[in-house]
Motif scaffolding. Sequence first.
Motif, PDB file in Angstrom:
ATOM      1  N   SER A   1       7.006   3.184 -10.797  1.00  0.00           N
ATOM      2  CA  SER A   1       5.648   3.560  -9.688  1.00  0.00           C
ATOM      3  C   SER A   1       6.070   3.157  -8.615  1.00  0.00           C
ATOM      4  CB  SER A   1       4.439   2.680 -10.611  1.00  0.00           C
ATOM      5  OG  SER A   1       4.640   1.586 -10.496  1.00  0.00           O
ATOM      6  N   PHE A   2       5.180   3.428  -7.612  1.00  0.00           N
ATOM      7  CA  PHE A   2       4.907   3.096  -6.265  1.00  0.00           C
ATOM      8  C   PHE A   2       3.448   2.824  -5.634  1.00  0.00           C
ATOM      9  CE2 PHE A   2       5.132   3.169  -1.639  1.00  0.00           C
ATOM     10  CZ  PHE A   2       5.994   2.377  -1.315  1.00  0.00           C
ATOM     11  N   HIS A   3       3.154   1.462  -5.135  1.00  0.00           N
ATOM     12  CA  HIS A   3       1.999   1.144  -4.754  1.00  0.00           C
ATOM     13  C   HIS A   3       1.723   0.551  -3.370  1.00  0.00           C
ATOM     14  CE1 HIS A   3       0.053   2.608  -8.665  1.00  0.00           C
ATOM     15  NE2 HIS A   3       1.199   1.873  -9.354  1.00  0.00           N
ATOM     16  N   GLY A   4       2.831   0.663  -2.537  1.00  0.00           N
ATOM     17  CA  GLY A   4       2.932   0.075  -1.452  1.00  0.00           C
ATOM     18  C   GLY A   4       3.783  -1.013  -1.204  1.00  0.00           C
ATOM     19  N   THR A  26       2.807  -4.034   0.644  1.00  0.00           N
ATOM     20  CA  THR A  26       2.298  -5.231   1.097  1.00  0.00           C
ATOM     21  C   THR A  26       2.564  -6.080  -0.259  1.00  0.00           C
ATOM     22  OG1 THR A  26       0.239  -4.286   0.311  1.00  0.00           O
ATOM     23  CG2 THR A  26       0.466  -4.670   2.748  1.00  0.00           C
ATOM     24  N   TYR A  27       2.227  -7.526  -0.168  1.00  0.00           N
ATOM     25  CA  TYR A  27       2.674  -8.416  -1.312  1.00  0.00           C
ATOM     26  C   TYR A  27       2.090  -7.965  -2.813  1.00  0.00           C
ATOM     27  CZ  TYR A  27       5.920 -12.076  -1.805  1.00  0.00           C
ATOM     28  OH  TYR A  27       6.936 -12.715  -2.455  1.00  0.00           O
ATOM     29  N   ALA A  28       0.928  -7.893  -2.833  1.00  0.00           N
ATOM     30  CA  ALA A  28       0.333  -7.667  -4.190  1.00  0.00           C
ATOM     31  C   ALA A  28       0.815  -5.976  -4.667  1.00  0.00           C
ATOM     32  CB  ALA A  28      -1.066  -7.764  -4.459  1.00  0.00           C
ATOM     33  N   ALA A  29       0.595  -5.070  -3.706  1.00  0.00           N
ATOM     34  CA  ALA A  29       1.248  -3.486  -4.007  1.00  0.00           C
ATOM     35  C   ALA A  29       2.440  -3.730  -4.265  1.00  0.00           C
ATOM     36  CB  ALA A  29       0.600  -2.861  -2.875  1.00  0.00           C
ATOM     37  N   MET A  30       3.397  -4.382  -3.630  1.00  0.00           N
ATOM     38  CA  MET A  30       4.737  -4.483  -3.870  1.00  0.00           C
ATOM     39  C   MET A  30       4.928  -4.998  -5.363  1.00  0.00           C
ATOM     40  SD  MET A  30       7.865  -6.210  -1.571  1.00  0.00           S
ATOM     41  CE  MET A  30       7.063  -7.847  -1.616  1.00  0.00           C
ATOM     42  N   ALA A  31       4.271  -6.091  -5.775  1.00  0.00           N
ATOM     43  CA  ALA A  31       4.527  -6.445  -7.054  1.00  0.00           C
ATOM     44  C   ALA A  31       4.030  -5.395  -8.085  1.00  0.00           C
ATOM     45  CB  ALA A  31       3.751  -7.850  -7.115  1.00  0.00           C
ATOM     46  N   ALA A  36      -5.502  -0.364   0.507  1.00  0.00           N
ATOM     47  CA  ALA A  36      -6.642   0.206  -0.401  1.00  0.00           C
ATOM     48  C   ALA A  36      -6.139  -0.454  -1.955  1.00  0.00           C
ATOM     49  CB  ALA A  36      -6.830   1.468  -0.303  1.00  0.00           C
ATOM     50  N   ASN A  37      -4.890  -0.381  -2.329  1.00  0.00           N
ATOM     51  CA  ASN A  37      -4.559  -0.676  -3.563  1.00  0.00           C
ATOM     52  C   ASN A  37      -4.634  -2.281  -3.520  1.00  0.00           C
ATOM     53  OD1 ASN A  37      -3.653   1.672  -4.589  1.00  0.00           O
ATOM     54  ND2 ASN A  37      -1.726   1.667  -3.944  1.00  0.00           N
ATOM     55  N   GLU A  38      -4.191  -3.150  -2.552  1.00  0.00           N
ATOM     56  CA  GLU A  38      -4.585  -4.583  -2.538  1.00  0.00           C
ATOM     57  C   GLU A  38      -6.101  -4.762  -2.992  1.00  0.00           C
ATOM     58  OE1 GLU A  38      -2.579  -7.122  -1.766  1.00  0.00           O
ATOM     59  OE2 GLU A  38      -0.826  -6.471  -1.233  1.00  0.00           O
ATOM     60  N   ALA A  39      -6.976  -4.049  -2.321  1.00  0.00           N
ATOM     61  CA  ALA A  39      -8.383  -4.150  -2.532  1.00  0.00           C
ATOM     62  C   ALA A  39      -8.781  -3.815  -3.990  1.00  0.00           C
ATOM     63  CB  ALA A  39      -9.226  -3.494  -1.522  1.00  0.00           C
ATOM     64  N   ALA A  40      -8.039  -3.049  -4.607  1.00  0.00           N
ATOM     65  CA  ALA A  40      -8.381  -2.512  -6.080  1.00  0.00           C
ATOM     66  C   ALA A  40      -7.886  -3.613  -7.026  1.00  0.00           C
ATOM     67  CB  ALA A  40      -7.847  -1.265  -6.033  1.00  0.00           C
TER      68      ALA A  40
END
Length: 379
Positions: free
Chosen positions: A118-121, A123-128, A95-99
């Motif tokens: 922060s923490f957003h996941g 997966t690659y963009a979410a990790m970044a 969901a965060n990648e899509a956002a």
Amino acid sequence: MTLLQNYHRLPVQFVKAQNTIWEDDHQQQYLDLSSGIGVYNIGARHPEVEAALIDQAQQLWHLPNLYDNALQEKVAEQLGGQNYAAYFANSGAEANEAAIKLARIATKKATIITFKNSFHGRTYAAMAATGQDTIHHGMPMAAGFKYATFNDIQSVEAIIDDNVAAIMFELVQGEGGVIPADQTFIKDLAQLAHQHHILLIIDEVQTGIGRTGTKFAYEQYAIEPDIITSAKSLANGLPVGAMLAKNNIADAFSYGVHGSTFGGNPLVMRSAIATLSVLDTLLPELPDKVKQMWSHLKLLQSLDSVIDIRGLGMIIGIALHPDVPVAEVVEKLLFEEHVITLSAGQNTLRLLPPLTLTPAEMKTGIEKIHHILQQYKND
């Protein structure tokens, strides 16, 4: 070795769960103050969700997003009403990648401001997007992210430029140690974003679906986000993620721009419909339940081992003295007392109890935590 060793697992096999009680393969029962990391917000195996799943399982499990899906329409309406359009995925990270993707496409700008801690996941963009060095360690990060200091508006102002598409944040930094956002900071942040035509993305993966006392945490901050992400407890145990986008930017996700094979499948949508319907019945009583929980937490305030107790609603962080090893408290001492808890951030004991926790269970759980933590005394 049959499994990759990327998880630290405790030596217990859970085989049953009902509401707030988990049972292992030796018929030992445990009080759940974790909700399975914020998933069982309305308790494990809620009868209405279970009935919906059984009914749907006898009809249709999977439906690709090549066809109309009235179940998705229903969940979208329950989540965002007429003001937001929904995209369904399988997890909070998705969901965060899509956002992130939508914000960049809609604004034609590249930079996303997020926050340290922060923490957003994962997966690659979410990790970044995640502002933690431990998550980034050993990996080249995707470009296009800048990190400000949480609750510090000047740190945000200092890194804004003409290429900023969005500011992405949690209203309580859960994995970062249960750090709530200051009301003034969020007000100033919203004003700053408006002035610079920057989108606001609120990550409600952990704070949503009643966790903070309202359906979404942003309702308590008098702001209107452009994009909201949700997951974890949305289907009360089934994997689902959702991104909600305001109507004025939703069209940026045109045909073929993004997709998911399993996202929004009939099983998880029926579960989400039932979960959100149950939540609507729980919300009116949540303020009183939250007051009761925080009243019980006062028992811990005088302990030498406790530095601070913070949070919002039913996401609670008990910051422990540096000499108190939170891993030992969570994984050994409390677990031996048959109480399931979590850790977060820098030595913080994290509680994410089901919203269906009874007053008696609150009392029992906090008393057991008190019993363990009082063993640690300053010299």
